[in-house]
Design a protein around this motif. Structure first.
Motif, PDB file in Angstrom:
ATOM      1  N   MET A 163       4.824 -11.487   9.091  1.00 62.76           N
ATOM      2  CA  MET A 163       5.656 -10.824   8.369  1.00 62.76           C
ATOM      3  C   MET A 163       4.796  -9.592   7.716  1.00 62.76           C
ATOM      4  O   MET A 163       5.435  -8.259   7.556  1.00 62.76           O
ATOM      5  N   ARG A 164       3.566  -9.619   7.762  1.00 59.45           N
ATOM      6  CA  ARG A 164       2.730  -8.534   7.491  1.00 59.45           C
ATOM      7  C   ARG A 164       1.701  -8.146   8.199  1.00 59.45           C
ATOM      8  O   ARG A 164       1.856  -6.911   8.699  1.00 59.45           O
TER       9      ARG A 164
ATOM     10  N   GLY B 204       5.064  -9.364   3.454  1.00 57.28           N
ATOM     11  CA  GLY B 204       4.865  -7.851   3.724  1.00 57.28           C
ATOM     12  C   GLY B 204       3.800  -7.284   2.831  1.00 57.28           C
ATOM     13  O   GLY B 204       2.967  -8.058   2.285  1.00 57.28           O
ATOM     14  N   SER B 205       3.616  -6.194   2.547  1.00 52.15           N
ATOM     15  CA  SER B 205       2.654  -5.600   1.764  1.00 52.15           C
ATOM     16  C   SER B 205       3.290  -4.455   0.935  1.00 52.15           C
ATOM     17  O   SER B 205       4.203  -3.787   1.508  1.00 52.15           O
ATOM     18  N   PHE B 206       3.147  -4.339  -0.165  1.00 51.68           N
ATOM     19  CA  PHE B 206       3.403  -3.296  -1.178  1.00 51.68           C
ATOM     20  C   PHE B 206       2.490  -1.950  -1.061  1.00 51.68           C
ATOM     21  O   PHE B 206       1.338  -1.800  -1.932  1.00 51.68           O
ATOM     22  N   VAL B 207       2.433  -1.209  -0.019  1.00 49.46           N
ATOM     23  CA  VAL B 207       1.578   0.037   0.334  1.00 49.46           C
ATOM     24  C   VAL B 207       2.343   1.093   0.457  1.00 49.46           C
ATOM     25  O   VAL B 207       3.505   1.235   0.606  1.00 49.46           O
ATOM     26  N   SER B 208       1.715   2.213   0.554  1.00 45.42           N
ATOM     27  CA  SER B 208       2.284   3.625   0.583  1.00 45.42           C
ATOM     28  C   SER B 208       2.884   3.639   2.217  1.00 45.42           C
ATOM     29  O   SER B 208       2.236   3.290   3.179  1.00 45.42           O
TER      30      SER B 208
ATOM     31  N   MET C 189       6.245  -1.104   6.440  1.00 49.70           N
ATOM     32  CA  MET C 189       6.347  -1.679   5.186  1.00 49.70           C
ATOM     33  C   MET C 189       7.280  -1.153   4.214  1.00 49.70           C
ATOM     34  O   MET C 189       7.624  -1.657   2.912  1.00 49.70           O
ATOM     35  N   ALA C 190       8.067   0.110   4.467  1.00 45.29           N
ATOM     36  CA  ALA C 190       8.815   0.807   3.712  1.00 45.29           C
ATOM     37  C   ALA C 190      10.204  -0.030   3.265  1.00 45.29           C
ATOM     38  O   ALA C 190      10.651   0.091   2.441  1.00 45.29           O
ATOM     39  N   CYS C 191      10.628  -1.043   4.126  1.00 42.65           N
ATOM     40  CA  CYS C 191      11.642  -1.801   3.768  1.00 42.65           C
ATOM     41  C   CYS C 191      11.318  -2.895   3.013  1.00 42.65           C
ATOM     42  O   CYS C 191      12.397  -4.011   2.840  1.00 42.65           O
ATOM     43  N   ILE C 192      10.154  -3.222   2.613  1.00 47.76           N
ATOM     44  CA  ILE C 192       9.720  -4.493   2.053  1.00 47.76           C
ATOM     45  C   ILE C 192      11.001  -4.900   0.555  1.00 47.76           C
ATOM     46  O   ILE C 192      11.135  -5.952   0.551  1.00 47.76           O
ATOM     47  N   ASP C 193      11.151  -3.811  -0.076  1.00 47.94           N
ATOM     48  CA  ASP C 193      12.022  -4.043  -1.159  1.00 47.94           C
ATOM     49  C   ASP C 193      13.489  -4.374  -0.615  1.00 47.94           C
ATOM     50  O   ASP C 193      13.937  -5.321  -1.218  1.00 47.94           O
ATOM     51  N   GLU C 194      14.042  -3.918   0.370  1.00 46.69           N
ATOM     52  CA  GLU C 194      15.145  -4.510   0.761  1.00 46.69           C
ATOM     53  C   GLU C 194      15.195  -5.706   1.489  1.00 46.69           C
ATOM     54  O   GLU C 194      15.948  -6.620   1.242  1.00 46.69           O
ATOM     55  N   LEU C 195      14.188  -6.007   1.996  1.00 47.95           N
ATOM     56  CA  LEU C 195      13.825  -7.492   2.628  1.00 47.95           C
ATOM     57  C   LEU C 195      13.929  -8.591   1.593  1.00 47.95           C
ATOM     58  O   LEU C 195      14.457  -9.563   1.744  1.00 47.95           O
TER      59      LEU C 195
ATOM     60  N   THR D  51       4.143 -14.779  -0.623  1.00 42.38           N
ATOM     61  CA  THR D  51       3.337 -13.775  -1.205  1.00 42.38           C
ATOM     62  C   THR D  51       3.391 -12.527  -0.516  1.00 42.38           C
ATOM     63  O   THR D  51       3.989 -12.359   0.489  1.00 42.38           O
ATOM     64  N   ALA D  52       2.820 -11.302  -0.880  1.00 41.94           N
ATOM     65  CA  ALA D  52       2.730 -10.214  -0.553  1.00 41.94           C
ATOM     66  C   ALA D  52       1.416  -9.578  -0.713  1.00 41.94           C
ATOM     67  O   ALA D  52       0.739  -9.887  -1.898  1.00 41.94           O
ATOM     68  N   LEU D  53       0.757  -8.670   0.136  1.00 40.12           N
ATOM     69  CA  LEU D  53      -0.354  -7.865  -0.199  1.00 40.12           C
ATOM     70  C   LEU D  53       0.060  -7.020  -1.044  1.00 40.12           C
ATOM     71  O   LEU D  53       0.857  -6.225  -1.007  1.00 40.12           O
ATOM     72  N   VAL D  54      -0.785  -6.662  -2.119  1.00 39.37           N
ATOM     73  CA  VAL D  54      -0.907  -5.586  -3.189  1.00 39.37           C
ATOM     74  C   VAL D  54      -2.133  -4.911  -3.236  1.00 39.37           C
ATOM     75  O   VAL D  54      -3.130  -5.557  -3.275  1.00 39.37           O
ATOM     76  N   ALA D  55      -1.918  -3.650  -2.973  1.00 41.41           N
ATOM     77  CA  ALA D  55      -3.079  -3.040  -2.813  1.00 41.41           C
ATOM     78  C   ALA D  55      -3.726  -2.082  -3.986  1.00 41.41           C
ATOM     79  O   ALA D  55      -4.790  -1.822  -3.966  1.00 41.41           O
ATOM     80  N   ASN D  56      -2.944  -2.098  -5.020  1.00 37.00           N
ATOM     81  CA  ASN D  56      -3.372  -1.216  -6.202  1.00 37.00           C
ATOM     82  C   ASN D  56      -2.394  -1.601  -7.162  1.00 37.00           C
ATOM     83  O   ASN D  56      -1.326  -2.452  -7.228  1.00 37.00           O
ATOM     84  N   PRO D  57      -2.630  -1.372  -8.486  1.00 38.01           N
ATOM     85  CA  PRO D  57      -1.600  -1.217  -9.600  1.00 38.01           C
ATOM     86  C   PRO D  57      -0.069  -0.954  -9.325  1.00 38.01           C
ATOM     87  O   PRO D  57       0.587  -1.657  -9.888  1.00 38.01           O
ATOM     88  N   ARG D  58       0.092   0.033  -8.775  1.00 30.98           N
ATOM     89  CA  ARG D  58       1.555   0.581  -8.407  1.00 30.98           C
ATOM     90  C   ARG D  58       2.095  -0.409  -7.551  1.00 30.98           C
ATOM     91  O   ARG D  58       3.207  -0.998  -7.830  1.00 30.98           O
ATOM     92  N   GLY D  59       1.253  -1.000  -6.517  1.00 32.29           N
ATOM     93  CA  GLY D  59       1.909  -2.112  -5.704  1.00 32.29           C
ATOM     94  C   GLY D  59       2.102  -3.318  -6.457  1.00 32.29           C
ATOM     95  O   GLY D  59       3.256  -3.981  -6.340  1.00 32.29           O
ATOM     96  N   GLU D  60       1.291  -3.765  -7.587  1.00 30.86           N
ATOM     97  CA  GLU D  60       1.398  -4.981  -8.187  1.00 30.86           C
ATOM     98  C   GLU D  60       2.611  -4.633  -9.086  1.00 30.86           C
ATOM     99  O   GLU D  60       3.418  -5.719  -9.276  1.00 30.86           O
TER     100      GLU D  60
END
Length: 358
Positions: free
Chosen positions: A14-15, A48-52, A59-65, A78-87
């Protein structure tokens, strides 16, 4: 009987898989696949991942997923988090997400400066500059163990192969910093985003690490498969480790996956979950995974992608061990991938095939 290391497996379809696939795959199909994966017995799934979305629109649909899927108790998502905003974004979905924290603080570095610049927009020297801060924080928190790690460990599509000496030198620098602090090193992470893993070099590296630092008993390995070596390299790793060791492996159903920054695109791939689970079970390493259900997920994935995936067991089936599983000696000629699915679909898969004798 041979005693193998403990194996911890993480499903990355999924990621790692979806991040290189068509951006237009409908989210409802991804939800369906994620829920099907949750029924296979796999215990750790990266969703997935919380990235730009600018750089990884898949990965733009991860919130809806995450809003739509139904988590299954007992599975770590789990999900990949690349930065504080993603976390911060990920926290909104915890639970069901587990905000992954590494078991120990790590010092890490890419051996390929070109790749880390392309992928993370930073340099190797900038990675190294962060080491003292990581060590200081670990000391303040009272950490009792630590990890060392390198990425692009065996070679680079941009700079060529790296030697065992280069690997051990970089790991040694990290180990020395922890040693100065008095925090023992028990974990090592070895990544290979550009598919330079070869079995003999995996074995050489792991044995060198174990010989030099016997306190290391946790090995995280992340292999890519552009050159078809991830399965033999994984087997070499298992043979190089001992029963007291734990190895953490990543893979994806269908063998899909890849990074757009390494130059191989969708050809990068990973070890196919179905193939690895089949191997582990034949080696006597219990997985707790229902291989039939994993294969069903691969077939679902192939429908989503509109093409065959690269795994093997999903096409030919697992080895038929029991008499009930043996093939019918009077079966017709089997020529196509569709006919080969008789191992799951039964005789209807080949009912119109030509019979070799009457």
């Amino acid at each position: 009987m041979r005693q193998w290391p403990k194996v911890e497996y993480k499903e990355e379809c999924m990621r790692e898989g979806m991040q290189i696939e068509d951006v237009n795959i409908p989210v409802e199909q991804k939800v369906r696949l994620l829920e099907a994966l949750s029924e296979t017995g796999l215990k750790s799934i990266v969703v997935g991942s919380f990235v730009s979305p600018r750089y990884t629109p898949q990965m733009a649909c991860i919130d809806e997923l995450l809003r739509r899927f139904r988590p299954k108790p007992g599975i770590t998502y789990t999900a990949l988090v690349a930065n504080p905003r993603g976390e911060e974004r990920a926290r909104a979905y915890s639970p069901p997400l587990t905000l992954e924290r590494e078991p120990v603080p790590y010092l890490r570095c890419h051996l390929c400066d070109v790749f880390v610049r392309r992928n993370f927009n930073r340099s190797q020297s900038q990675e190294i500059e962060r080491w003292p801060q990581i060590v200081a924080r670990a000391r303040e928190k009272g950490s009792v163990a630590a990890g060392i790690g390198i990425n692009a460990a065996w070679g680079s599509n941009f700079l060529g192969p790296f030697t065992l000496g280069q690997r051990m030198e970089m790991l040694g620098r990290q180990h020395a910093l922890w040693e100065e602090t008095g925090i023992p090193v028990t974990h090592v992470s070895l990544g290979d985003p550009m598919s330079w893993n070869f079995p003999h070099e995996i074995e050489e590296t792991l044995r060198a690490i174990k010989e030099r630092w016997p306190a290391i008993t946790h090995f995280k390995l992340h292999f890519h498969n552009a050159r078809g070596m991830s399965m033999p390299s994984t087997y070499a790793a298992l043979r190089s480790l001992e029963a007291a060791d734990t190895v953490y492996l990543d893979g994806a159903i269908g063998g899909i996956g890849g990074c757009p920054y390494c130059g191989n695109g969708r050809a990068t791939g990973m070890v196919a979950t179905e193939d690895l689970m089949h191997l582990l079970e034949r080696m006597g390493i219990a997985t707790g995974v229902d291989l039939d259900k994993v294969i069903d997920c691969v077939w679902m994935l192939e429908e989503m992608l509109g093409r065959p995936a690269t795994g093997h067991v999903s096409k030919a089936g697992p080895c038929p061990i029991t008499p009930k599983e043996w093939y019918d000696p009077n079966m017709p000629l089997v020529e196509t991938f569709e006919q080969a699915r008789h191992f799951r679909l039964g005789p209807k898969a080949y009912e119109k095939g030509q019979r070799p004798w009457k």
